[in-house]
Design a protein around this motif. Structure first.
Motif, mmCIF file in Angstrom:
data_model
loop_
_atom_site.group_PDB
_atom_site.id
_atom_site.type_symbol
_atom_site.label_atom_id
_atom_site.label_comp_id
_atom_site.label_asym_id
_atom_site.label_seq_id
_atom_site.Cartn_x
_atom_site.Cartn_y
_atom_site.Cartn_z
ATOM 1 N N GLU A 9 -15.384 50.696 0.592
ATOM 2 C CA GLU A 9 -16.668 50.961 -0.029
ATOM 3 C C GLU A 9 -18.134 52.191 -1.133
ATOM 4 N N TYR A 10 -18.019 53.419 0.399
ATOM 5 C CA TYR A 10 -18.289 54.698 0.110
ATOM 6 C C TYR A 10 -17.443 54.967 -1.509
ATOM 7 N N GLU A 11 -15.545 55.022 -0.921
ATOM 8 C CA GLU A 11 -15.393 55.208 -2.159
ATOM 9 C C GLU A 11 -15.272 54.991 -3.318
ATOM 10 N N MET A 12 -15.179 53.835 -3.357
ATOM 11 C CA MET A 12 -15.890 53.044 -4.599
ATOM 12 C C MET A 12 -16.934 53.374 -5.616
ATOM 13 N N ASP A 13 -17.631 53.653 -4.638
ATOM 14 C CA ASP A 13 -19.196 54.348 -5.176
ATOM 15 C C ASP A 13 -19.352 55.557 -5.625
ATOM 16 N N LYS A 14 -18.193 56.603 -4.529
ATOM 17 C CA LYS A 14 -18.156 57.599 -5.140
ATOM 18 C C LYS A 14 -17.589 58.317 -6.620
ATOM 19 N N ASN A 15 -16.179 56.936 -6.564
ATOM 20 C CA ASN A 15 -15.589 57.402 -7.745
ATOM 21 C C ASN A 15 -16.122 55.286 -9.162
#
Length: 82
Positions: A55-61
């Protein structure tokens, strides 16, 4: 109840915070903005951590992923046959 601390407080009192985190969670801030979260550990939590990191990586990108989705959607249906 979550505790909110600065990075300076984290560096000065890491030992006390480790004891606190075993019962609750801590948000670490830098210049008033949240930068990290310390959570209590429990056995077999690897799946929960993996889900969070995804979830963090998707939000970051988010902007890159949205652009790729828009481009893919605009290209129409694929001619791939299975």
């Amino acid at each position: 109840m979550a505790k909110i601390i600065t990075t300076s407080q984290l560096q000065k009192s890491i030992g006390q915070l480790v004891a606190y985190v075993s019962q609750s969670w801590v948000v670490v801030t830098k210049k008033g903005r949240p930068t990290a979260v310390m959570l209590p550990y429990f056995d077999d939590n690897e799946d929960a951590i993996a889900d969070y990191l995804e979830e963090y990586e998707m939000d970051k990108n988010r902007t890159v992923l949205q652009a790729r989705l828009k481009e893919s959607s605009a290209s129409g249906l694929s001619d791939l046959v299975i």
